[in-house]
Write a protein that holds these residues in place. Structure first.
Motif: not given
Length: 232
Positions: A43-45, A107-113, A140-147, A190-192
């Protein structure tokens, strides 16, 4: 015909062999997995941090400057991921993939971003200006996060192999990182929903740091975007 025979046999074996899999509590190394149909369930993000406009960078700037921008961005992203106890699972050209596990992985992944975004604003681009002047290239950059649940399995051939991450989170995080760089951070609904208050609200007075959007290319899926930062 020897190569063809070998590949036909290998393909048949891959589709015929029974899988062995187990639940994991740590991100595996390639040595933890067999090259056969062997896997670890997690189970990962997943976080993808991707430079935007890299084609224009290599077309319009010198190769050495482009390399410096790549190196600086990926070094900052990697150091921040490691500080937040994420596992770097791939460097792919101008982007980095990281996996977070545990009870507060979203939360950790969002803070990392947000920390990576802070580093771009306050370290990478100022360093470019300091070295090359006011008209210097600004990245410039874009970060994407999902779990989601993901399957880690070993691919390749003997003495030349790595881990592939199979599951929604790896795929969607990569797709989110290719959205318009008008905003630097995108996360799925789902991450939010799993973020704690510290990464949902900020500022004085406190307000929501995320804006809900509809991901039109993915059947209107609920996603959130942000341009907030988290100071290092």
């Amino acid at each position: 015909m020897a190569l063809r025979d070998d590949l036909e046999e290998e393909a048949a074996n891959i589709f015929r062999e029974r899988w062995t899999d187990r639940d994991g509590e740590t991100v595996p190394e390639p040595s933890n997995l067999r090259l056969g149909n062997d896997a670890v369930n997690l189970e990962a993000t997943v976080l993808y941090a991707d430079m935007a406009g890299s084609t224009n960078l290599v077309d319009q700037q010198s190769p050495k400057l482009a390399a410096e921008v790549y190196k600086c961005y990926l070094a900052c992203a990697a150091r921040i991921v490691k500080e937040e106890e994420g596992s770097i699972t791939a460097y792919d050209g101008d982007r980095i993939m990281a996996v977070f596990i545990g009870n507060v992985k979203n939360t950790t992944a969002a803070r990392t971003a947000m920390k990576i975004q802070w580093a771009v604003r306050n370290i990478v681009n100022p360093a470019l200006k300091n070295q090359y002047g006011e008209g210097a290239y600004q990245m410039r950059h874009v970060i994407g996060i999902d779990c989601s649940q993901i399957l880690a399995c070993r691919i390749g051939v003997r003495n030349d192999n790595d881990i592939v991450w199979v599951g929604r989170a790896a795929n969607y995080a990569a797709k989110l990182s290719s959205i318009s760089d008008a905003y630097p951070i995108y996360i799925t609904g789902e991450v939010f929903d799993r973020l704690n208050e510290s990464t949902k609200y900020g500022g004085v007075p406190r307000r929501l740091m995320w804006e809900e959007r509809s991901w039109t290319s993915m059947n209107g899926m609920r996603i959130f975007r942000s341009n907030w930062t988290w100071s290092l």
